[in-house]
Design a protein around this motif. Sequence first.
Motif, PDB file in Angstrom:
ATOM      1  N   ALA A   1      -5.566  83.340 -80.808  1.00 43.83           N
ATOM      2  CA  ALA A   1      -6.035  84.346 -81.761  1.00 43.83           C
ATOM      3  C   ALA A   1      -5.778  83.940 -83.209  1.00 43.83           C
ATOM      4  CB  ALA A   1      -5.352  85.676 -81.486  1.00 43.83           C
ATOM      5  N   GLY A   2      -4.910  82.949 -83.409  1.00 45.07           N
ATOM      6  CA  GLY A   2      -4.653  82.496 -84.767  1.00 45.07           C
ATOM      7  C   GLY A   2      -3.464  83.157 -85.424  1.00 45.07           C
ATOM      8  N   HIS A   3      -2.637  83.864 -84.643  1.00 46.59           N
ATOM      9  CA  HIS A   3      -1.441  84.462 -85.222  1.00 46.59           C
ATOM     10  C   HIS A   3      -0.265  83.495 -85.193  1.00 46.59           C
ATOM     11  CE1 HIS A   3      -3.773  87.991 -85.486  1.00 46.59           C
ATOM     12  NE2 HIS A   3      -3.840  88.171 -84.189  1.00 46.59           N
ATOM     13  N   GLU A   4      -0.475  82.391 -84.498  1.00 44.25           N
ATOM     14  CA  GLU A   4       0.485  81.284 -84.541  1.00 44.25           C
ATOM     15  C   GLU A   4      -0.325  80.018 -84.712  1.00 44.25           C
ATOM     16  OE1 GLU A   4       3.616  81.131 -84.603  1.00 44.25           O
ATOM     17  OE2 GLU A   4       4.464  82.908 -83.603  1.00 44.25           O
ATOM     18  N   THR A   5       0.310  79.003 -85.238  1.00 43.82           N
ATOM     19  CA  THR A   5      -0.379  77.714 -85.311  1.00 43.82           C
ATOM     20  C   THR A   5       0.338  76.740 -84.390  1.00 43.82           C
ATOM     21  OG1 THR A   5       0.957  77.260 -87.241  1.00 43.82           O
ATOM     22  CG2 THR A   5      -1.311  77.911 -87.629  1.00 43.82           C
ATOM     23  N   PRO A   6      -0.422  75.879 -83.722  1.00 42.12           N
ATOM     24  CA  PRO A   6       0.213  74.909 -82.829  1.00 42.12           C
ATOM     25  C   PRO A   6       0.987  73.853 -83.621  1.00 42.12           C
ATOM     26  CG  PRO A   6      -2.168  74.566 -82.920  1.00 42.12           C
ATOM     27  CD  PRO A   6      -1.894  75.802 -83.708  1.00 42.12           C
ATOM     28  N   ASP A   7       2.128  73.457 -83.055  1.00 36.21           N
ATOM     29  CA  ASP A   7       2.867  72.362 -83.685  1.00 36.21           C
ATOM     30  C   ASP A   7       2.105  71.056 -83.512  1.00 36.21           C
ATOM     31  OD1 ASP A   7       4.793  74.239 -84.108  1.00 36.21           O
ATOM     32  OD2 ASP A   7       5.990  73.667 -82.363  1.00 36.21           O
ATOM     33  N   GLU A   8       1.467  70.964 -82.356  1.00 29.21           N
ATOM     34  CA  GLU A   8       0.672  69.788 -82.062  1.00 29.21           C
ATOM     35  C   GLU A   8      -0.524  70.248 -81.277  1.00 29.21           C
ATOM     36  OE1 GLU A   8       2.428  66.212 -80.151  1.00 29.21           O
ATOM     37  OE2 GLU A   8       4.176  66.793 -81.370  1.00 29.21           O
ATOM     38  N   GLY A   9      -1.604  69.459 -81.329  1.00 32.51           N
ATOM     39  CA  GLY A   9      -2.747  69.759 -80.507  1.00 32.51           C
ATOM     40  C   GLY A   9      -3.829  70.514 -81.248  1.00 32.51           C
ATOM     41  N   LYS A  10      -4.804  70.929 -80.489  1.00 34.48           N
ATOM     42  CA  LYS A  10      -6.046  71.387 -81.072  1.00 34.48           C
ATOM     43  C   LYS A  10      -6.548  72.569 -80.274  1.00 34.48           C
ATOM     44  CE  LYS A  10      -9.755  68.349 -81.228  1.00 34.48           C
ATOM     45  NZ  LYS A  10     -10.488  67.239 -81.821  1.00 34.48           N
ATOM     46  N   ILE A  11      -7.107  73.548 -80.948  1.00 37.41           N
ATOM     47  CA  ILE A  11      -7.727  74.670 -80.253  1.00 37.41           C
ATOM     48  C   ILE A  11      -9.164  74.802 -80.748  1.00 37.41           C
ATOM     49  CG2 ILE A  11      -7.672  77.155 -79.849  1.00 37.41           C
ATOM     50  CD1 ILE A  11      -4.643  77.015 -80.262  1.00 37.41           C
ATOM     51  N   ILE A  12     -10.080  74.902 -79.808  1.00 30.99           N
ATOM     52  CA  ILE A  12     -11.489  74.978 -80.167  1.00 30.99           C
ATOM     53  C   ILE A  12     -12.064  76.249 -79.566  1.00 30.99           C
ATOM     54  CG2 ILE A  12     -13.750  73.871 -79.909  1.00 30.99           C
ATOM     55  CD1 ILE A  12     -12.075  71.235 -79.538  1.00 30.99           C
ATOM     56  N   ILE A  13     -12.737  77.029 -80.394  1.00 32.13           N
ATOM     57  CA  ILE A  13     -13.422  78.220 -79.887  1.00 32.13           C
ATOM     58  C   ILE A  13     -14.894  78.086 -80.232  1.00 32.13           C
ATOM     59  CG2 ILE A  13     -13.594  80.721 -79.939  1.00 32.13           C
ATOM     60  CD1 ILE A  13     -10.725  80.852 -80.837  1.00 32.13           C
ATOM     61  N   ASP A  14     -15.750  78.195 -79.225  1.00 31.46           N
ATOM     62  CA  ASP A  14     -17.182  78.153 -79.451  1.00 31.46           C
ATOM     63  C   ASP A  14     -17.585  76.915 -80.265  1.00 31.46           C
ATOM     64  OD1 ASP A  14     -19.507  79.246 -78.752  1.00 31.46           O
ATOM     65  OD2 ASP A  14     -19.432  80.967 -80.116  1.00 31.46           O
ATOM     66  N   ASN A  15     -17.072  75.795 -79.873  1.00 28.75           N
ATOM     67  CA  ASN A  15     -17.395  74.516 -80.508  1.00 28.75           C
ATOM     68  C   ASN A  15     -16.913  74.393 -81.951  1.00 28.75           C
ATOM     69  OD1 ASN A  15     -18.662  73.398 -78.249  1.00 28.75           O
ATOM     70  ND2 ASN A  15     -20.510  74.590 -78.710  1.00 28.75           N
ATOM     71  N   THR A  16     -16.089  75.309 -82.397  1.00 26.37           N
ATOM     72  CA  THR A  16     -15.526  75.194 -83.730  1.00 26.37           C
ATOM     73  C   THR A  16     -14.024  74.964 -83.591  1.00 26.37           C
ATOM     74  OG1 THR A  16     -17.082  76.868 -84.427  1.00 26.37           O
ATOM     75  CG2 THR A  16     -15.339  76.301 -85.976  1.00 26.37           C
ATOM     76  N   VAL A  17     -13.530  73.964 -84.284  1.00 28.59           N
ATOM     77  CA  VAL A  17     -12.088  73.736 -84.256  1.00 28.59           C
ATOM     78  C   VAL A  17     -11.439  74.850 -85.067  1.00 28.59           C
ATOM     79  CG1 VAL A  17     -10.234  72.196 -84.915  1.00 28.59           C
ATOM     80  CG2 VAL A  17     -12.377  71.265 -84.051  1.00 28.59           C
ATOM     81  N   VAL A  18     -10.612  75.661 -84.428  1.00 28.54           N
ATOM     82  CA  VAL A  18      -9.974  76.749 -85.171  1.00 28.54           C
ATOM     83  C   VAL A  18      -8.545  76.398 -85.572  1.00 28.54           C
ATOM     84  CG1 VAL A  18     -11.379  78.582 -84.210  1.00 28.54           C
ATOM     85  CG2 VAL A  18      -9.273  77.913 -83.056  1.00 28.54           C
ATOM     86  N   ALA A  19      -7.965  75.437 -84.888  1.00 28.48           N
ATOM     87  CA  ALA A  19      -6.636  74.986 -85.281  1.00 28.48           C
ATOM     88  C   ALA A  19      -6.472  73.557 -84.804  1.00 28.48           C
ATOM     89  CB  ALA A  19      -5.562  75.874 -84.673  1.00 28.48           C
ATOM     90  N   ASP A  20      -6.017  72.726 -85.702  1.00 26.61           N
ATOM     91  CA  ASP A  20      -5.827  71.326 -85.356  1.00 26.61           C
ATOM     92  C   ASP A  20      -4.644  70.820 -86.156  1.00 26.61           C
ATOM     93  OD1 ASP A  20      -5.854  68.676 -84.868  1.00 26.61           O
ATOM     94  OD2 ASP A  20      -8.021  68.407 -85.173  1.00 26.61           O
ATOM     95  N   SER A  21      -3.593  70.496 -85.427  1.00 26.40           N
ATOM     96  CA  SER A  21      -2.387  70.087 -86.150  1.00 26.40           C
ATOM     97  C   SER A  21      -2.593  68.756 -86.857  1.00 26.40           C
ATOM     98  CB  SER A  21      -1.212  69.979 -85.174  1.00 26.40           C
ATOM     99  OG  SER A  21      -1.442  68.924 -84.271  1.00 26.40           O
ATOM    100  N   ALA A  22      -3.474  67.936 -86.320  1.00 25.54           N
ATOM    101  CA  ALA A  22      -3.671  66.616 -86.915  1.00 25.54           C
ATOM    102  C   ALA A  22      -4.341  66.713 -88.289  1.00 25.54           C
ATOM    103  CB  ALA A  22      -4.505  65.743 -85.979  1.00 25.54           C
ATOM    104  N   THR A  23      -5.361  67.544 -88.376  1.00 23.08           N
ATOM    105  CA  THR A  23      -6.073  67.631 -89.653  1.00 23.08           C
ATOM    106  C   THR A  23      -5.604  68.808 -90.489  1.00 23.08           C
ATOM    107  OG1 THR A  23      -7.749  69.036 -88.692  1.00 23.08           O
ATOM    108  CG2 THR A  23      -8.144  66.663 -88.603  1.00 23.08           C
ATOM    109  N   GLY A  24      -4.764  69.665 -89.880  1.00 22.80           N
ATOM    110  CA  GLY A  24      -4.306  70.830 -90.622  1.00 22.80           C
ATOM    111  C   GLY A  24      -5.351  71.925 -90.694  1.00 22.80           C
ATOM    112  N   GLU A  25      -6.452  71.739 -89.968  1.00 26.43           N
ATOM    113  CA  GLU A  25      -7.482  72.773 -89.974  1.00 26.43           C
ATOM    114  C   GLU A  25      -6.936  74.060 -89.377  1.00 26.43           C
ATOM    115  OE1 GLU A  25     -11.929  71.663 -88.951  1.00 26.43           O
ATOM    116  OE2 GLU A  25     -10.530  70.040 -88.489  1.00 26.43           O
TER     117      GLU A  25
END
Lengths: 364, 565
Positions: A51-75
């Motif tokens: 949901a975006g109330h936390e950010t991952p320390d590592e790894g990537k979360i994609i919703i509907d083909n959009t990266v919503v959280a990516d620890s590598a790029t800081g997105e």
Amino acid sequence: MEDIIKVEGVCKAYGDHKVHEKLDLNIKKGECFTLLGPSGCGKTVLIRLIAGHETPDEGKIIIDNTVVADSATGEYIVPERRGLGIVFQDYAVWPHMTVTENVAYPLKMEKRPKAEIDQLVQRMIEIVGMKGLEKRLPSELSGGQQQRVALARALVADPSVMLLDEPLSNLDANLREEMRFEIKALQRQFGITVMYVTHDQEVALAISDRIGIMDAEGKLRQIGTPYEIFERPADLFVFKFMGIANFLKANKNAGKWCVGTGSQEIPWEGPTGNAAEWVCGFRPSDVAINREGQGLKGVVKRSNFLGNTMDYLIEIDGEQLRTEVETHEAITQNLMFKEGDELFITFRALHWFDAAQLKEVEEF
Amino acid sequence: MAKGTIKQDSGFGVAQLILLVSILVLVIFVAWPVLLILFNAFFVDGSFNYRDFYAVLTEPETFQALKNSLIIASMTTIGSTIVGTFFAWLVTRTDLPYKTFMKSLFLVPFMLPSFIGALAWKMLLSPNSGYINKFLMDMFNLQEPVFNIYTYMGISAVEVMYLFPFVFIQVCGALERMDPTLEESARISGAGLFTITRKITIPLVMPSIMSGALLIMLYSMAHFGTVAMLGIEQGIYNVPTLIYEKIHQSGGSFESIRTGTVLATVLVVSAACIIWANQKVLSRGHYQIIGGKSFRPMELKLRGLRWPLLIFCLAYIGFTIVLPTVVIFLVGGVSTYGLPLTWENLSLDNYKYILFEYDVTRDAIFNSVALGLAAALITMFAGVIISYVIVKMKVRGKGILEFLGMLPFSVPGSVIALGVILAWSGQFGINLYNTVWIILVAYIARYMAFSLKANSAALEQVHDSLMEASRSCGATMWQSLKDIVIPLVRPGMISAFFLIFLPALRELTVSIMLYAPTTRTIGVAIYTLNEDGETVMSTALAGIALILIVVGQTLINHFTKKAGE
Ligand SMILES: Nc1ncnc2c1ncn2[C@@H]1O[C@H](COP(=O)(O)OP(=O)(O)OP(=O)(O)O)[C@@H](O)[C@H]1O
Ligand SMILES: [Mg+2]
């Protein structure tokens, strides 16, 4: 079908406590996915990450083909832009707003016309059975009623993905059943993707297209359809988590698999694989008992009348197991046993597990 | 089909921005002035110079002021601790009649600003013209006055009268929340009340007593009003009054600023030590006391002493609160100071004059109200945002904010005033000196901590998921703040507002250092009129101030009661 939520290699820790390590999970568009796991395993944390109330320390979360959280790029995409409907475990209904205001809020945020808002809110309040309580404040509602407000609020704006964190835990059995059909119906009707978190395996089996079983360390042990999970558990943890289970230790005696340290052969195909020791597991409902005939010979240690069913504790060569027979069947088939009676046992289903897992599961 | 789709993110770190702005606000308003003081105290002509610092410190005048501060603060602390603890024990642990009422009565001294109390006592007990002294001299045909308020003893006594509630509140709280099972188990094992009190009760409330005492120490060290009213005439200066005298008389010469900064540094350091000690004391005492729950504690039967002690309490209140207040209103009603306080001599003329005709007092009332409102509003809003960052936001670097937010708690008023002078008199491009704005800036610095405390407490009550829920419903962070957080912390904000508005209304320490002829506040006007010999005007204004304070306090009680419902 395509994946709408993809969790890729996500790690999340609080201080030294690693809740998730390299977690991967895909949720398909339009499915009802249930995440099942013991308390404290990190289900809520996962929901918050998605949901975006936390950010991952590592790894990537994609919703509907959009990266919503990516620890590598800081997105990172903020929660309000992720287009999700959420029911929080603690309801999170706003204490200063009435039922109507709570439910109408997501629609107001979408700036829908007033008339439409009123109509949708009214419908949603009816669906969750809160009619007549519209003007109440949350402090004037019971826990279950608050939970229903939370559910209505999450559903009202027709989100494409719903994250439900124990949304029915506080409802009574009837209402729970009703609501879970309602959720299922809405999900089918609108093609919503639902991620449902619970530790109630019955609900999970009833509504899910797929189930994921998470262990106490936050590791996903198995993902599959309810049938697969129930009938072909990947390991002993999953098997045990899906209901009451019996385990019999087995020993290999002259090429045959026998119960405990005895010499009665287990009437089922032996295990394949190379574990040092084996146990066989089965559910009480998978045990067939007979007065005489084939199978393992056992003794009734305890006999319990539970109304609909008879519950027996049976001992075979030093190992114990529980089984149940429908009372009606027990009477007609002459299967009413007293303590000390002898009987014979066969299995309708049986699974072999590495005995080492048993220790691990019992520990926790 | 479902409508919620993912919208592209603007990639803009609102959280970081707010954090940055919050830090900036606190740095500019709070940290920077304090840093300037330290810098000016230790750096001469741009190079570090501790020897000079030492030299200033050991000048007879400054050294004496330090000694005086210490003497007065110690006497005040001891006195207040005894008085506060005794009354706290009376209203919680004995069967004193009308205990609840008496408890609220003992909080009334908080409402009376101590410099107004000092003004009253000056009129009652000054050696030559004090009403009580004159009365006694006439009565017994004495040649010498009986009392002299212009002494360490007099100053400390007046401070005790108006500061003891600090200890009183702390100890009452501790005694009320104390785990009764501790005492009960001691009683069951056969200990007498005296033993229990000595062995169980006193050790348990000791942290609270200590903490109250340290608070008073902190307050008294940095206290301006009473010493200014009663000491300066006899040459008794403490640190804040000496800073004031230096800055005021020399019109901001380098030497005086330097002395000021050195003294201010000493104040800051001792305040920091006291606060550190307080934290230690409190953290040690915490585990022994059960929070929140009320219970019926063991009560000592006073027997024959019940009514005499009640009369003693009432007499104490009458003597310390009623008598000074009455004197203020009476003297405010005579045409010339010194006239006997008889019916014929009294009128409302002075009050009318200072409210409607006399520029100085009219301006002062307007200034105080306007400054109080402005400071309260600004700090209330800034405070809610900054405490939001501290309590709720998960951004790196908020530790700095926490530290900066707590800083004003340890910075006494006169230090803030001096720092504000250094920061805002043109050396850095902005010159607010001699305007009302410099007082506002100082008030913001001084009261920010109050606002942070009230707002943080309110925000702690607002569970994170409430805000998360609104974010997930599509509200932006600002929208969620507006719709969810602000309505829920409104009671905290209102209490922050009053926590700032009321003290600002009666403020003296800061504004006395910063005022210009047209920017007097009520406190400054009372003080300067009194200094200029306009005693009746000063006293009448003090009377008006008291009325404003009581009205304000009544409003607070009303609002906080409402918020609590
Ligand atoms: N903000 C946090 N700070 C520190 N630890 C946390 C935080 N949130 C969760 N945890 C820890 O992470 C672990 C997983 O918590 P989580 O809330 O996800 O459990 P859960 O699976 O939802 O359990 P339940 O079924 O009881 O709701 C727990 O051990 C918890 O203590
Ligand atoms: Mg949870």
